[in-house]
Design an enzyme around this catalytic site. Structure first.
Site, PDB file in Angstrom:
ATOM      1  N   SER A  83     -14.177 -11.073  -0.575  1.00  0.00           N
ATOM      2  CA  SER A  83     -13.770 -10.467   0.694  1.00  0.00           C
ATOM      3  C   SER A  83     -12.544 -11.076   1.366  1.00  0.00           C
ATOM      4  O   SER A  83     -12.174 -10.637   2.457  1.00  0.00           O
ATOM      5  CB  SER A  83     -14.947 -10.535   1.687  1.00  0.00           C
ATOM      6  OG  SER A  83     -15.266 -11.879   1.980  1.00  0.00           O
ATOM      7  N   THR A 123     -16.031  -2.100   5.056  1.00  0.00           N
ATOM      8  CA  THR A 123     -15.120  -2.715   6.026  1.00  0.00           C
ATOM      9  C   THR A 123     -14.172  -1.682   6.610  1.00  0.00           C
ATOM     10  O   THR A 123     -13.838  -0.683   5.943  1.00  0.00           O
ATOM     11  CB  THR A 123     -14.295  -3.825   5.353  1.00  0.00           C
ATOM     12  OG1 THR A 123     -13.264  -4.281   6.229  1.00  0.00           O
ATOM     13  CG2 THR A 123     -13.638  -3.331   4.069  1.00  0.00           C
ATOM     14  N   ASP A 124     -13.709  -1.921   7.831  1.00  0.00           N
ATOM     15  CA  ASP A 124     -12.719  -1.026   8.431  1.00  0.00           C
ATOM     16  C   ASP A 124     -11.366  -1.122   7.738  1.00  0.00           C
ATOM     17  O   ASP A 124     -10.507  -0.252   7.910  1.00  0.00           O
ATOM     18  CB  ASP A 124     -12.576  -1.291   9.935  1.00  0.00           C
ATOM     19  CG  ASP A 124     -12.123  -2.705  10.269  1.00  0.00           C
ATOM     20  OD1 ASP A 124     -12.030  -3.546   9.355  1.00  0.00           O
ATOM     21  OD2 ASP A 124     -11.887  -2.985  11.465  1.00  0.00           O
ATOM     22  N   GLU A 125     -11.175  -2.146   6.909  1.00  0.00           N
ATOM     23  CA  GLU A 125      -9.889  -2.317   6.233  1.00  0.00           C
ATOM     24  C   GLU A 125      -9.601  -1.212   5.222  1.00  0.00           C
ATOM     25  O   GLU A 125      -8.457  -1.029   4.802  1.00  0.00           O
ATOM     26  CB  GLU A 125      -9.812  -3.688   5.562  1.00  0.00           C
ATOM     27  CG  GLU A 125      -9.807  -4.834   6.558  1.00  0.00           C
ATOM     28  CD  GLU A 125      -9.516  -6.179   5.909  1.00  0.00           C
ATOM     29  OE1 GLU A 125      -8.582  -6.253   5.096  1.00  0.00           O
ATOM     30  OE2 GLU A 125     -10.227  -7.147   6.217  1.00  0.00           O
ATOM     31  N   TYR A 148      -7.994  -6.306  -1.961  1.00  0.00           N
ATOM     32  CA  TYR A 148      -9.362  -6.399  -1.431  1.00  0.00           C
ATOM     33  C   TYR A 148      -9.815  -5.073  -0.861  1.00  0.00           C
ATOM     34  O   TYR A 148     -10.852  -4.520  -1.263  1.00  0.00           O
ATOM     35  CB  TYR A 148      -9.448  -7.483  -0.356  1.00  0.00           C
ATOM     36  CG  TYR A 148     -10.631  -7.306   0.569  1.00  0.00           C
ATOM     37  CD1 TYR A 148     -11.932  -7.316   0.072  1.00  0.00           C
ATOM     38  CD2 TYR A 148     -10.452  -7.088   1.940  1.00  0.00           C
ATOM     39  CE1 TYR A 148     -13.032  -7.126   0.907  1.00  0.00           C
ATOM     40  CE2 TYR A 148     -11.538  -6.900   2.783  1.00  0.00           C
ATOM     41  CZ  TYR A 148     -12.819  -6.914   2.266  1.00  0.00           C
ATOM     42  OH  TYR A 148     -13.903  -6.716   3.089  1.00  0.00           O
ATOM     43  N   ALA A 150      -8.589  -2.136  -1.214  1.00  0.00           N
ATOM     44  CA  ALA A 150      -8.582  -1.073  -2.221  1.00  0.00           C
ATOM     45  C   ALA A 150      -9.855  -1.115  -3.063  1.00  0.00           C
ATOM     46  O   ALA A 150     -10.430  -0.079  -3.405  1.00  0.00           O
ATOM     47  CB  ALA A 150      -7.349  -1.202  -3.114  1.00  0.00           C
ATOM     48  N   PRO A 203      -2.590 -22.550  11.354  1.00  0.00           N
ATOM     49  CA  PRO A 203      -1.539 -21.653  10.863  1.00  0.00           C
ATOM     50  C   PRO A 203      -1.710 -20.222  11.373  1.00  0.00           C
ATOM     51  O   PRO A 203      -2.713 -19.568  11.085  1.00  0.00           O
ATOM     52  CB  PRO A 203      -1.730 -21.715   9.340  1.00  0.00           C
ATOM     53  CG  PRO A 203      -3.199 -21.968   9.171  1.00  0.00           C
ATOM     54  CD  PRO A 203      -3.637 -22.794  10.353  1.00  0.00           C
ATOM     55  N   ARG A 212      -7.130  -7.201  15.925  1.00  0.00           N
ATOM     56  CA  ARG A 212      -8.392  -6.918  15.256  1.00  0.00           C
ATOM     57  C   ARG A 212      -9.464  -6.631  16.306  1.00  0.00           C
ATOM     58  O   ARG A 212      -9.416  -7.165  17.418  1.00  0.00           O
ATOM     59  CB  ARG A 212      -8.841  -8.116  14.388  1.00  0.00           C
ATOM     60  CG  ARG A 212      -7.846  -8.486  13.277  1.00  0.00           C
ATOM     61  CD  ARG A 212      -7.769  -7.418  12.223  1.00  0.00           C
ATOM     62  NE  ARG A 212      -6.844  -7.744  11.147  1.00  0.00           N
ATOM     63  CZ  ARG A 212      -5.594  -7.301  11.070  1.00  0.00           C
ATOM     64  NH1 ARG A 212      -5.111  -6.522  12.033  1.00  0.00           N
ATOM     65  NH2 ARG A 212      -4.844  -7.617  10.030  1.00  0.00           N
TER      66      ARG A 212
END
Length: 326
Positions: A83, A123-125, A148, A150, A203, A212
């Site tokens: 993920s 996932t919303d991705e 990921y 895809a 970072p 998000r």
């Protein structure tokens, strides 16, 4: 009811198992997990002796094992997935293997044993990226932008095909960014907390203005429970918290809570194909199934930071087992 939870030693899966054992004392939960780098049985230390909980070590890509495990269960909730977007960019092959092939094997087993419910945690991705306005709906076309996402979109389509072709009672949930206890410290919130505990800089990709929608992990678990019991087979349900925050806002919240200043921020080169904004419309699950989140972001983020501050032994254990985190 006997439920097979795949990937149950991971962040969301372990919280879901804990939630189900607490809210359904007569259910039996079987946890199948390959214990890859993000899977950790310490996440379930408090329930390991529960008579209604069973752990099986194994990979969802092992068809023979999956057939054995699925025999006798009533429902499957599939969390098992690679993920982390950065890892999918540097090494996409394992994402294809686990997220697509593994899902296909689970579906074959679910069909063979006439499983009552198969729920795919997505996932919303898979929807891609939004501009400054608008939301992701269940009808939004899939437009994944990373290996990921895809692989997760591909798995969702295979799940859909088993409903359309075979009549398998499948369900799909697509959730926004989760936060809470037991999250592997490569994701933003636990990574930043673990670094600040060592007085290291955090970072921040690019300008930090990527947006998000955040949801507390146990609210996500309650949504999955709701969909599992009340959802209509063949349907997709978006799960969101209506808590849109930029990465920079999250960073400042963590810095403030840990008494650190902005000198601890280090802007780094942006991630390849970095989606600019995610935002979920959860009207379907709230309107049709009566679910809604119960933990506000302001409450949840403080609970989360406190958990990591009070469980530094857990963080150190993860780092010692898998090496120093990047």
């Amino acid at each position: 009811m006997k439920i097979l939870v795949t990937g149950g030693a991971g962040f969301i899966g372990s919280c879901f198992i804990r939630y189900m054992l607490e809210h359904h004392s007569d259910y039996h939960i079987v946890n199948l997990d390959a214990l890859t780098y993000a899977g950790n049985l310490e996440n379930l230390y408090d329930v390991k002796d529960n008579p209604n909980y069973e752990f099986i070590y194994g990979d969802i890509c092992d068809k023979h094992l999956v057939m054995q495990v699925v025999s006798g269960v009533d429902a499957i909730v599939n969390f098992a997935a690679e993920s982390h977007v950065d890892r999918s960019i540097s090494g996409p092959e394992v994402f294809i293997e686990t997220n697509i092939k593994g899902t296909s094997i689970l579906l074959q087993a679910a069909k063979a044993f006439h499983i009552e419910r198969y729920l795919q945690v997505s996932t919303d991705e898979v929807y891609g990226s939004l501009g400054a306005e608008g939301y992701f709906y269940e009808t939004t076309p899939l437009a994944p932008n990373s290996p990921y996402s895809a692989s997760k979109a591909s798995a969702d389509l295979i799940v859909r095909s088993y409903y359309e072709t075979f009549g398998l009672p499948t369900l799909i949930t697509r959730c926004s960014n989760n936060y809470g206890p037991y999250q592997y410290p490569e994701k933003l919130i636990p990574l930043f907390i673990s670094k600040l505990l060592k007085n290291e800089k955090v970072p921040v990709y690019g300008d930090g203005m990527n947006v998000r929608d955040w949801i507390y992990v146990y609210d996500h678990c309650s949504a999955i429970d709701t969909v599992l019991h009340k959802g209509t087979p063949g349907q997709i349900y978006n799960v969101g918290g209506h808590n849109e925050k930029t990465n920079l806002e999250i960073t400042h919240l963590i810095l403030e809570a840990m008494n650190k200043d902005e000198s601890y921020i280090e802007h780094v080169e942006d991630r390849l194909g970095h989606d600019k904004r995610y935002a979920i419309c959860n009207d379907k699950i709230t309107g049709e199934l009566g679910w809604k989140p119960s933990v506000s972001f302001e409450e949840g983020i403080l609970l989360t930071i406190d958990w990591y501050l009070n469980n530094q032994k857990w963080i150190k254990s993860v780092e010692q087992r898998k090496g120093r985190l990047a």
